[in-house]
Design an enzyme around this catalytic site. Structure first.
Site, PDB file in Angstrom:
ATOM      1  N   GLU A   1       1.909  -8.016   8.216  1.00  0.00           N
ATOM      2  CA  GLU A   1       2.029  -6.548   8.252  1.00  0.00           C
ATOM      3  C   GLU A   1       3.063  -6.046   7.260  1.00  0.00           C
ATOM      4  O   GLU A   1       3.191  -4.833   7.052  1.00  0.00           O
ATOM      5  CB  GLU A   1       2.404  -6.068   9.660  1.00  0.00           C
ATOM      6  CG  GLU A   1       1.456  -6.526  10.765  1.00  0.00           C
ATOM      7  CD  GLU A   1       0.007  -6.279  10.412  1.00  0.00           C
ATOM      8  OE1 GLU A   1      -0.328  -5.141  10.095  1.00  0.00           O
ATOM      9  OE2 GLU A   1      -0.784  -7.260  10.452  1.00  0.00           O
TER      10      GLU A   1
ATOM     11  N   PRO B   1       0.813  -1.225   0.000  1.00  0.00           N
ATOM     12  CA  PRO B   1       0.000   0.000   0.000  1.00  0.00           C
ATOM     13  C   PRO B   1       0.847   1.277   0.000  1.00  0.00           C
ATOM     14  O   PRO B   1       0.363   2.338  -0.381  1.00  0.00           O
ATOM     15  CB  PRO B   1      -0.797  -0.102   1.301  1.00  0.00           C
ATOM     16  CG  PRO B   1      -0.743  -1.537   1.702  1.00  0.00           C
ATOM     17  CD  PRO B   1       0.549  -2.054   1.183  1.00  0.00           C
TER      18      PRO B   1
ATOM     19  N   ARG C   1      -0.888  -7.777 -21.467  1.00  0.00           N
ATOM     20  CA  ARG C   1      -1.759  -7.471 -22.599  1.00  0.00           C
ATOM     21  C   ARG C   1      -1.242  -6.314 -23.448  1.00  0.00           C
ATOM     22  O   ARG C   1      -1.747  -6.072 -24.535  1.00  0.00           O
ATOM     23  CB  ARG C   1      -3.199  -7.255 -22.141  1.00  0.00           C
ATOM     24  CG  ARG C   1      -3.385  -6.135 -21.153  1.00  0.00           C
ATOM     25  CD  ARG C   1      -4.740  -6.209 -20.494  1.00  0.00           C
ATOM     26  NE  ARG C   1      -5.830  -6.114 -21.461  1.00  0.00           N
ATOM     27  CZ  ARG C   1      -6.071  -5.049 -22.196  1.00  0.00           C
ATOM     28  NH1 ARG C   1      -5.330  -3.985 -22.077  1.00  0.00           N
ATOM     29  NH2 ARG C   1      -7.079  -5.032 -23.051  1.00  0.00           N
TER      30      ARG C   1
HETATM   31  N1  4GX Z   1      -1.511  -2.629  -3.349  1.00  0.00           N
HETATM   32  N2  4GX Z   1      -1.328  -5.381   0.453  1.00  0.00           N
HETATM   33  C1  4GX Z   1       0.880  -6.412   0.760  1.00  0.00           C
HETATM   34  C2  4GX Z   1       1.642  -7.013   3.013  1.00  0.00           C
HETATM   35  C3  4GX Z   1       2.756  -6.042   2.910  1.00  0.00           C
HETATM   36  C4  4GX Z   1       2.732  -4.788   3.535  1.00  0.00           C
HETATM   37  C5  4GX Z   1       3.804  -3.946   3.431  1.00  0.00           C
HETATM   38  C6  4GX Z   1       4.854  -5.576   2.058  1.00  0.00           C
HETATM   39  C7  4GX Z   1       4.888  -4.351   2.702  1.00  0.00           C
HETATM   40  C8  4GX Z   1      -1.563  -3.855  -1.513  1.00  0.00           C
HETATM   41  C9  4GX Z   1      -2.202  -2.815  -2.236  1.00  0.00           C
HETATM   42  C10 4GX Z   1      -1.991  -4.354  -0.201  1.00  0.00           C
HETATM   43  C11 4GX Z   1      -1.670  -5.686   1.823  1.00  0.00           C
HETATM   44  C12 4GX Z   1      -0.335  -6.264  -0.121  1.00  0.00           C
HETATM   45  C13 4GX Z   1      -0.439  -5.818   2.691  1.00  0.00           C
HETATM   46  N3  4GX Z   1       3.820  -6.410   2.180  1.00  0.00           N
HETATM   47  N4  4GX Z   1      -0.533  -4.233  -2.225  1.00  0.00           N
HETATM   48  N5  4GX Z   1       0.496  -6.773   2.117  1.00  0.00           N
HETATM   49  N6  4GX Z   1      -3.286  -2.124  -1.882  1.00  0.00           N
HETATM   50  O1  4GX Z   1      -2.922  -3.837   0.345  1.00  0.00           O
HETATM   51  O2  4GX Z   1      -0.495  -3.508  -3.359  1.00  0.00           O
END
Ligand code: 4GX
Length: 262
Positions: free
Chosen positions: A115, A88, A153
């Site tokens: 997390e 995020p 794509r």
């Molecule tokens: N767009 N998530 C990743 C775990 C995490 C958190 C911090 C690495 C660093 C998300 C999004 C998303 C939830 C994927 C937390 N990994 N990823 N995950 N929105 O919400 O890409």
């Protein structure tokens, strides 16, 4: 394009790989999609990939050692790969970024869970952080598939009709036009007559107007950050005149200048 996804759930990619454009692109050797199971690089009887956060608090953090070892294995498969973390905190993914990414020879997509990952991995091993939008998921696997699909794509030859990607929403900064197919009558409604006319110039004009009106009504923000073509400005001016005419017809004399000042 060589995609390598690092994940503790490689099975999630199975059906993604086996359907549609991604499958065709793999069969046509336009892309490859491999997964590296982070758990294979975890030690101990239980091959644990997460641990409690330093400083306390709730939630778990992905341990750095299995992730680093999995990354080493992925880099051995694609030495010049760009390493992307889906999270995020990343830069917002959009069609322009998809176009930039499609030119890379290879991408390692790190799919975090819990997390997140230990910050030392982030600093040392991640080239680019990408977010697919401002909402919270439980893992980076779906975001990774979204990025891979949007990029795939765009690779020449990946779509059936060679030019189809040029007509998609966002490809020219506008939403796509409306679409209709048979039957000619469906629940009392017919497609716009012009689409059945065979007049290609008029059909193109209708499609431009359809794209523009949809963009104005649903995503006017797209127009605020884009230069308009002469043709598009002409369409907007015509609508503007038509709307003004309607407003004037419904405005009593003097209603728009209460003080009597013109
Ligand atoms: N767009 N998530 C990743 C775990 C995490 C958190 C911090 C690495 C660093 C998300 C999004 C998303 C939830 C994927 C937390 N990994 N990823 N995950 N929105 O919400 O890409």
């Amino acid at each position: 394009m060589k995609f390598i996804a690092l994940t503790i759930f490689p099975e999630l990619f199975a059906s993604f790989r086996e359907h549609g454009i991604v499958r065709r692109a793999i069969e046509g050797d336009l892309i490859s999609l491999d997964t590296v199971n982070i758990r294979d690089f975890a030690s101990g009887k239980h091959r644990v990939t997460d641990d409690r956060p330093y400083g306390g608090g709730c939630g778990m953090v992905m341990k750095p050692e299995p992730l680093a070892a999995a990354l080493r294995a992925a880099r051995a498969m694609a030495p010049s790969a760009t390493t992307v973390l889906l999270c995020p905190q990343g830069r917002r993914f959009d069609q322009a970024m998809a176009h930039t990414l499609k030119s890379l020879p290879s991408m390692i997509l790190v799919c975090g869970r819990y997390e997140g990952i230990d910050d030392r991995i982030l600093h040392d091993s991640i080239d680019l952080e990408v977010s697919i939008g401002d909402y919270v998921l439980t893992g980076g696997e779906l975001p990774a598939m979204i990025v891979m699909e949007a990029v795939t794509r765009l690779i020449p030859g990946a779509l059936g009709g060679e030019l189809s990607a040029d007509h998609d929403s966002f490809s020219n900064g506008l939403l796509d036009c409306g679409h209709f197919t048979r039957p000619p009558q469906f629940e009392g409604q017919s497609p716009p007559e012009v689409l059945l006319s065979g007049n290609h110039r008029e059909i193109e004009q209708w499609r431009l107007e359809s794209s523009l009106i949809r963009t104005v009504l649903k995503r006017i923000d797209l127009l605020e950050n884009r230069t308009l073509s002469r043709q598009e400005i002409e369409v907007l001016k015509t609508w503007h005149k038509d709307i003004e005419k309607i407003i004037r017809a419904h405005t009593p004399p003097g209603a728009d200048s209460p003080s009597g000042v013109k």
